[in-house]
Design a protein around this motif. Structure first.
Motif, PDB file in Angstrom:
ATOM      1  N   THR A 173       1.042  -1.528  -0.152  1.00 49.87           N
ATOM      2  CA  THR A 173      -0.123  -0.393   0.018  1.00 49.87           C
ATOM      3  C   THR A 173       1.221   1.275  -0.082  1.00 49.87           C
ATOM      4  OG1 THR A 173      -1.878   1.366   1.356  1.00 49.87           O
ATOM      5  CG2 THR A 173      -0.676   0.216   2.776  1.00 49.87           C
ATOM      6  N   ALA A 174       0.591   2.160  -1.050  1.00 50.80           N
ATOM      7  CA  ALA A 174       0.767   3.602  -0.445  1.00 50.80           C
ATOM      8  C   ALA A 174       0.282   4.385  -1.118  1.00 50.80           C
ATOM      9  CB  ALA A 174       2.450   3.308  -1.960  1.00 50.80           C
ATOM     10  N   ASN A 175       0.248   5.716  -0.290  1.00 52.33           N
ATOM     11  CA  ASN A 175      -0.371   6.463   0.033  1.00 52.33           C
ATOM     12  C   ASN A 175      -2.594   5.832  -0.455  1.00 52.33           C
ATOM     13  OD1 ASN A 175       1.602   8.876  -0.765  1.00 52.33           O
ATOM     14  ND2 ASN A 175       1.455   7.933  -2.788  1.00 52.33           N
ATOM     15  N   GLU A 176      -2.960   5.431   0.151  1.00 51.39           N
ATOM     16  CA  GLU A 176      -3.861   5.003   0.397  1.00 51.39           C
ATOM     17  C   GLU A 176      -4.905   4.090  -0.784  1.00 51.39           C
ATOM     18  OE1 GLU A 176      -6.632   8.065   1.846  1.00 51.39           O
ATOM     19  OE2 GLU A 176      -5.455   8.581   4.131  1.00 51.39           O
ATOM     20  N   ILE A 177      -3.610   3.726  -1.644  1.00 52.63           N
ATOM     21  CA  ILE A 177      -3.872   2.442  -3.129  1.00 52.63           C
ATOM     22  C   ILE A 177      -2.841   0.980  -2.259  1.00 52.63           C
ATOM     23  CG2 ILE A 177      -4.026   2.429  -4.817  1.00 52.63           C
ATOM     24  CD1 ILE A 177      -4.284   5.691  -5.896  1.00 52.63           C
ATOM     25  N   VAL A 178      -3.819   0.262  -2.508  1.00 51.52           N
ATOM     26  CA  VAL A 178      -3.414  -0.717  -2.148  1.00 51.52           C
ATOM     27  C   VAL A 178      -2.951  -2.026  -4.243  1.00 51.52           C
ATOM     28  CG1 VAL A 178      -3.546  -3.741  -1.860  1.00 51.52           C
ATOM     29  CG2 VAL A 178      -4.537  -1.705  -0.489  1.00 51.52           C
ATOM     30  N   TYR A 179      -1.980  -2.269  -3.963  1.00 52.10           N
ATOM     31  CA  TYR A 179      -1.084  -2.477  -5.519  1.00 52.10           C
ATOM     32  C   TYR A 179      -0.729  -4.135  -5.286  1.00 52.10           C
ATOM     33  CZ  TYR A 179      -0.934   1.805  -6.711  1.00 52.10           C
ATOM     34  OH  TYR A 179      -0.857   3.470  -6.411  1.00 52.10           O
ATOM     35  N   ALA A 180      -0.887  -5.032  -5.995  1.00 52.10           N
ATOM     36  CA  ALA A 180      -0.798  -6.853  -6.384  1.00 52.10           C
ATOM     37  C   ALA A 180       0.197  -6.339  -7.696  1.00 52.10           C
ATOM     38  CB  ALA A 180      -2.127  -7.071  -7.067  1.00 52.10           C
ATOM     39  N   HIS A 181       1.825  -6.706  -6.589  1.00 53.94           N
ATOM     40  CA  HIS A 181       3.015  -7.210  -7.665  1.00 53.94           C
ATOM     41  C   HIS A 181       2.892  -8.863  -8.287  1.00 53.94           C
ATOM     42  CE1 HIS A 181       4.433  -2.895  -7.709  1.00 53.94           C
ATOM     43  NE2 HIS A 181       3.329  -3.300  -6.539  1.00 53.94           N
ATOM     44  N   LEU A 182       2.473  -8.769  -9.828  1.00 51.88           N
ATOM     45  CA  LEU A 182       2.872 -10.254 -10.190  1.00 51.88           C
ATOM     46  C   LEU A 182       3.889 -10.676 -10.579  1.00 51.88           C
ATOM     47  CD1 LEU A 182      -0.819  -9.628 -10.230  1.00 51.88           C
ATOM     48  CD2 LEU A 182       0.012 -11.591 -12.380  1.00 51.88           C
ATOM     49  N   SER A 183       4.748 -11.990 -10.758  1.00 48.24           N
ATOM     50  CA  SER A 183       6.084 -12.460 -10.999  1.00 48.24           C
ATOM     51  C   SER A 183       6.334 -12.371 -11.932  1.00 48.24           C
ATOM     52  CB  SER A 183       6.439 -13.894 -10.592  1.00 48.24           C
ATOM     53  OG  SER A 183       5.138 -14.797 -11.890  1.00 48.24           O
ATOM     54  N   GLY A 185       5.955  -9.021 -13.366  1.00 42.95           N
ATOM     55  CA  GLY A 185       6.418  -7.566 -13.331  1.00 42.95           C
ATOM     56  C   GLY A 185       4.878  -6.929 -13.291  1.00 42.95           C
ATOM     57  N   ARG A 186       3.634  -7.125 -13.820  1.00 46.51           N
ATOM     58  CA  ARG A 186       2.124  -6.654 -14.137  1.00 46.51           C
ATOM     59  C   ARG A 186       2.554  -6.484 -12.724  1.00 46.51           C
ATOM     60  NH1 ARG A 186      -1.846 -10.842 -16.349  1.00 46.51           N
ATOM     61  NH2 ARG A 186       0.019 -11.577 -16.406  1.00 46.51           N
ATOM     62  N   GLN A 187       1.620  -5.458 -12.983  1.00 45.59           N
ATOM     63  CA  GLN A 187       0.801  -4.303 -11.169  1.00 45.59           C
ATOM     64  C   GLN A 187      -0.399  -4.391 -11.568  1.00 45.59           C
ATOM     65  OE1 GLN A 187       3.673  -1.361  -9.069  1.00 45.59           O
ATOM     66  NE2 GLN A 187       1.542  -0.268  -9.868  1.00 45.59           N
ATOM     67  N   TYR A 188      -1.487  -4.053 -10.051  1.00 41.40           N
ATOM     68  CA  TYR A 188      -2.776  -3.843 -10.747  1.00 41.40           C
ATOM     69  C   TYR A 188      -2.851  -3.144  -9.245  1.00 41.40           C
ATOM     70  CZ  TYR A 188      -3.084  -7.600 -13.887  1.00 41.40           C
ATOM     71  OH  TYR A 188      -2.615  -8.026 -15.443  1.00 41.40           O
ATOM     72  N   ILE A 235      12.537 -10.602  -1.931  1.00 37.26           N
ATOM     73  CA  ILE A 235      11.337 -11.269  -2.363  1.00 37.26           C
ATOM     74  C   ILE A 235      11.431 -10.699  -3.674  1.00 37.26           C
ATOM     75  CG2 ILE A 235      10.445 -11.404  -0.474  1.00 37.26           C
ATOM     76  CD1 ILE A 235       8.477  -8.998  -1.596  1.00 37.26           C
ATOM     77  N   HIS A 236      11.082 -11.699  -4.810  1.00 39.01           N
ATOM     78  CA  HIS A 236      10.897 -11.849  -6.092  1.00 39.01           C
ATOM     79  C   HIS A 236       9.156 -11.377  -6.985  1.00 39.01           C
ATOM     80  CE1 HIS A 236      12.149 -11.982 -10.389  1.00 39.01           C
ATOM     81  NE2 HIS A 236      10.937 -12.478 -10.451  1.00 39.01           N
ATOM     82  N   PRO A 237       9.036  -9.870  -7.666  1.00 41.25           N
ATOM     83  CA  PRO A 237      10.116  -8.869  -7.787  1.00 41.25           C
ATOM     84  C   PRO A 237      10.018  -8.725  -6.741  1.00 41.25           C
ATOM     85  CG  PRO A 237       7.726  -8.919  -9.540  1.00 41.25           C
ATOM     86  CD  PRO A 237       8.131 -10.064  -8.584  1.00 41.25           C
ATOM     87  N   SER A 238      11.626  -7.230  -6.839  1.00 38.13           N
ATOM     88  CA  SER A 238      11.866  -6.984  -5.727  1.00 38.13           C
ATOM     89  C   SER A 238      11.401  -5.339  -5.288  1.00 38.13           C
ATOM     90  CB  SER A 238      13.856  -6.028  -5.990  1.00 38.13           C
ATOM     91  OG  SER A 238      14.427  -6.124  -5.391  1.00 38.13           O
ATOM     92  N   PRO A 239      10.762  -4.505  -4.377  1.00 34.47           N
ATOM     93  CA  PRO A 239       9.692  -3.633  -4.133  1.00 34.47           C
ATOM     94  C   PRO A 239      11.097  -2.434  -4.138  1.00 34.47           C
ATOM     95  CG  PRO A 239       9.889  -4.833  -3.046  1.00 34.47           C
ATOM     96  CD  PRO A 239      10.590  -5.506  -3.262  1.00 34.47           C
ATOM     97  N   GLN A 240      10.007  -1.529  -4.731  1.00 37.45           N
ATOM     98  CA  GLN A 240      11.046  -0.545  -4.329  1.00 37.45           C
ATOM     99  C   GLN A 240      11.689  -0.167  -2.846  1.00 37.45           C
ATOM    100  OE1 GLN A 240       9.388   2.961  -6.118  1.00 37.45           O
ATOM    101  NE2 GLN A 240      10.103   2.403  -8.080  1.00 37.45           N
TER     102      GLN A 240
END
Length: 259
Positions: A173-183, A185-188, A235-240
């Motif tokens: 979560t960042a700025n009150e938005i939740v993101y899902a990250h797939l192996s 590299g896609r992000q939703y 973890i993979h993919p590595s987050p910022q």
């Protein structure tokens, strides 16, 4: 296992009650069958008049006049209960009603021997230990029977995209938005909070690392020791951002990762 145990049987099928009594006597001839009760009404009356004249109860669940749990709602029964039934559906309710074991019909001598042995272990333990074991068993049953999310239907660019939960490597979560990250590299963007996701995701697969991250066990590549007893998760993919598990949660995280 030679202790003289006084047992109550609650069973509306006489043949089943006799079979259970026969097996119990084979296991330990010193076992005493104090009473065989066939209905909610009969059992409620008997337990009201005979508070502690027994050690253990073997009870069917579906009786001719309803579910045996009604007995335990009407009478304050403090003795342990072993539920014997042909149905899987009542396991959680059973453990909430003094249940120490759940035996499925048709049963055999080996199963009844095992459950009697478990009874001896429980009575040998102190009260706190028994309560902890009951709570643990109940939690395991609740986890086993709870239906966790297998997939998400995600809104993306005017489309609905089905995504398997197991293929999501991490949520953040960042700025009150939740993101899902797939192996890959896609992000939703997710229409959930991390708190909601934590309750809907399979706990053996996903772990709430901190206030910003929920991670998939399959995505963990390495764990490094960090300052002050904390852990740094790779973890993979590595987050910022770095994923740090606090000292308070470090042991829980390690157990989760090791099971």
């Amino acid at each position: 296992m030679r202790r003289n145990i006084h047992i109550i049987i609650i069973e509306d099928e006489p043949a089943t009650a006799r079979h259970l009594e026969y097996i119990l006597k084979e296991i330990n001839p010193e076992i005493q069958i104090t009473k065989c009760l066939q209905s909610i009404a009969e059992a409620t009356e008997w337990f009201t008049l005979n508070d502690n004249n027994y050690d253990l109860i073997f009870s069917d669940i579906r009786l001719s006049d309803g579910l045996s749990f009604e007995i335990f709602r009407k009478v304050n029964i403090k003795k342990p209960v072993i539920f014997v039934t042909a149905y899987h559906d009542y396991a959680i309710e059973a453990f909430r009603n003094n249940g120490i074991d759940y035996v499925l019909k048709p049963f055999d001598k080996e199963e009844i021997t095992r459950t009697i042995f478990k009874y001896h272990i429980l009575i040998a333990a102190d009260s706190e230990k028994r309560q902890n074991e009951k709570a643990s068993l109940l939690q395991k049953l609740q986890n086993a029977t709870k239906h966790y999310r297998k997939s998400f239907l995600i809104h993306y660019c005017g489309r609905l995209i089905p995504v398997e939960a197991a293929k999501i490597n991490w949520f953040h979560t960042a700025n009150e938005i939740v993101y899902a990250h797939l192996s890959d590299g896609r992000q939703y963007i997710m229409e959930f909070t991390l708190e909601q996701l934590e309750n809907e995701l399979e706990p053996t697969l996903f772990f709430r690392a901190n206030r910003q991250f929920i991670i998939n066990k399959k995505a963990v590549e390495a764990v490094e020791y960090f300052f002050n007893g904390r852990l740094l998760i790779k973890i993979h993919p590595s987050p910022q951002d770095q994923i740090i598990v606090s000292k308070a949660k470090a042991m829980t995280f390690r157990k989760w990762l090791d099971q």
